[in-house]
Scaffold this motif. Structure first.
Motif, PDB file in Angstrom:
ATOM      1  N   VAL A 118       0.839  -1.201   0.000  1.00 32.39           N
ATOM      2  CA  VAL A 118       0.000   0.000   0.000  1.00 32.39           C
ATOM      3  C   VAL A 118       0.874   1.250   0.000  1.00 32.39           C
ATOM      4  N   SER A 119       1.913   1.240   0.816  1.00 37.17           N
ATOM      5  CA  SER A 119       2.824   2.381   0.866  1.00 37.17           C
ATOM      6  C   SER A 119       3.542   2.565  -0.469  1.00 37.17           C
ATOM      7  N   TYR A 120       3.941   1.471  -1.097  1.00 38.60           N
ATOM      8  CA  TYR A 120       4.647   1.554  -2.383  1.00 38.60           C
ATOM      9  C   TYR A 120       3.762   2.193  -3.452  1.00 38.60           C
ATOM     10  N   LYS A 121       2.512   1.761  -3.536  1.00 37.21           N
ATOM     11  CA  LYS A 121       1.603   2.338  -4.530  1.00 37.21           C
ATOM     12  C   LYS A 121       1.329   3.813  -4.242  1.00 37.21           C
ATOM     13  N   LYS A 122       1.205   4.158  -2.977  1.00 37.94           N
ATOM     14  CA  LYS A 122       0.987   5.563  -2.626  1.00 37.94           C
ATOM     15  C   LYS A 122       2.169   6.421  -3.050  1.00 37.94           C
ATOM     16  N   ARG A 123       3.374   5.901  -2.866  1.00 40.33           N
ATOM     17  CA  ARG A 123       4.558   6.675  -3.237  1.00 40.33           C
ATOM     18  C   ARG A 123       4.665   6.846  -4.750  1.00 40.33           C
ATOM     19  N   ILE A 124       4.198   5.845  -5.503  1.00 43.80           N
ATOM     20  CA  ILE A 124       4.171   5.989  -6.959  1.00 43.80           C
ATOM     21  C   ILE A 124       3.224   7.117  -7.355  1.00 43.80           C
ATOM     22  N   ILE A 125       2.017   7.095  -6.802  1.00 42.92           N
ATOM     23  CA  ILE A 125       1.036   8.131  -7.136  1.00 42.92           C
ATOM     24  C   ILE A 125       1.540   9.502  -6.705  1.00 42.92           C
ATOM     25  N   ARG A 126       2.188   9.559  -5.546  1.00 44.45           N
ATOM     26  CA  ARG A 126       2.704  10.846  -5.071  1.00 44.45           C
ATOM     27  C   ARG A 126       3.767  11.396  -6.022  1.00 44.45           C
ATOM     28  N   ARG A 127       4.640  10.528  -6.496  1.00 48.95           N
ATOM     29  CA  ARG A 127       5.667  10.981  -7.441  1.00 48.95           C
ATOM     30  C   ARG A 127       5.037  11.476  -8.745  1.00 48.95           C
ATOM     31  N   ILE A 128       4.029  10.772  -9.220  1.00 50.21           N
ATOM     32  CA  ILE A 128       3.416  11.119 -10.497  1.00 50.21           C
ATOM     33  C   ILE A 128       2.678  12.451 -10.420  1.00 50.21           C
TER      34      ILE A 128
END
Length: 288
Positions: free
Chosen positions: A191-201
């Motif tokens: 969950v944290s990994y996917k959130k960090r992807i969205i945050r970067r994008i």
């Protein structure tokens, strides 16, 4: 002898605790940091910072000696350490009855043992020291993290929103969720990994002063997604950004237009990771 209620000085002695002795006593020692030992006494020490013969501020009045034959969790004998600085604790609960002895190097890890000595110390009222030593264990130890290891990432859980609310839950929407212990809830692992992807994008580049190259800024370019060149540029930048996440081995990003719905695009991420295997993330984007 255990003192009764009202026998000890009010505010200086806990209920049922022995009344203060007419001698200064070193009650205990504890390693509070890798290179700091707290000594707890039964009375306030004579601490003037002048570093006289009996001044509690003088490091030469203390010794921290390893107990021979004890081994730390690192497999090594307890290492010698030497006091270099003494500070009176500011904790109002101990009211001047504790001092912190800072050392020139780290203590050996638990279960290595040490013995703390407080020599020539006196209480603030001149009462001499009765016993001058106390045993304690070294600090808790964690083995060194390998250079290629991934530290677990933790992030605040997202504020609640209607589609994610659990039926029957009393969670208030739009606020940070909490745990049953009253702490802020956190997201970890995938969950944290996917959130960090969205945050970067979605983050505009330069929004974080300490991370000048962080972010793709997708939302600033969303109206231009009809241009294939813009989609390719955003996808390439997103791939470079997602590779910065420590879990990522490789990643492919594509932005495709919906076959029939005008103004609808799909931002698709396919990543191979070190800890979660293959991860897919589809984000619909509407430009209309």
């Amino acid at each position: 002898m255990i003192s009764g209620w009202g026998i000890g000085p009010y505010g200086r002695v806990g209920w049922g605790v022995s009344a203060p002795s007419d001698k200064l006593i070193l009650l205990s020692a504890e390693a509070i940091r890798e290179n700091c030992v707290r000594l707890n006494f039964n009375q306030v020490l004579a601490y003037t910072d002048v570093r006289g013969l009996v001044d509690a501020a003088d490091p030469e009045n203390y010794a921290i000696e390893p107990v021979e034959g004890t081994i730390g969790e690192d497999g090594l004998p307890a290492r010698p350490v030497f006091p270099v600085l003494v500070e009176q604790t500011t904790d109002p609960f101990v009211n001047g009855r504790s001092i912190d002895v800072w050392l020139d190097r780290r203590l050996s890890p638990y279960p290595a043992q040490y013995r703390a000595f407080a020599r020539r110390s006196v209480a603030a009222n001149g009462v001499p020291l009765l016993n001058e030593s106390a045993f304690f264990f070294g600090v808790n130890w964690q083995p060194p993290t390998p250079a290629n290891a991934i530290a677990p990432a933790t992030d605040f859980a997202n504020p609640g929103y209607e589609s994610s609310a659990i039926p029957g839950s009393t969670q208030i929407l739009g606020v940070y969720p909490t745990t049953s212990q009253g702490d802020y809830a956190t997201d970890r692992d995938l969950v944290s990994y996917k959130k960090r992807i969205i945050r970067r994008i979605t983050t505009r580049r330069g929004r974080f002063a300490h991370l000048p190259n962080y972010g793709v800024g997708l939302l600033d370019q969303i109206k231009q997604l009809a241009k294939p060149s813009v989609r390719q540029t955003i996808a390439a930048e997103a791939e470079a950004q997602i590779r910065e996440e420590p879990e990522t081995i490789n990643v492919q990003v594509t932005i495709t237009a919906h076959s029939t719905a005008s103004g609808l695009f799909f931002f698709r991420v396919k990543a191979r990771t070190k800890v979660f295997g293959d991860v897919s993330l589809d984000i619909p984007l509407e430009t209309a």
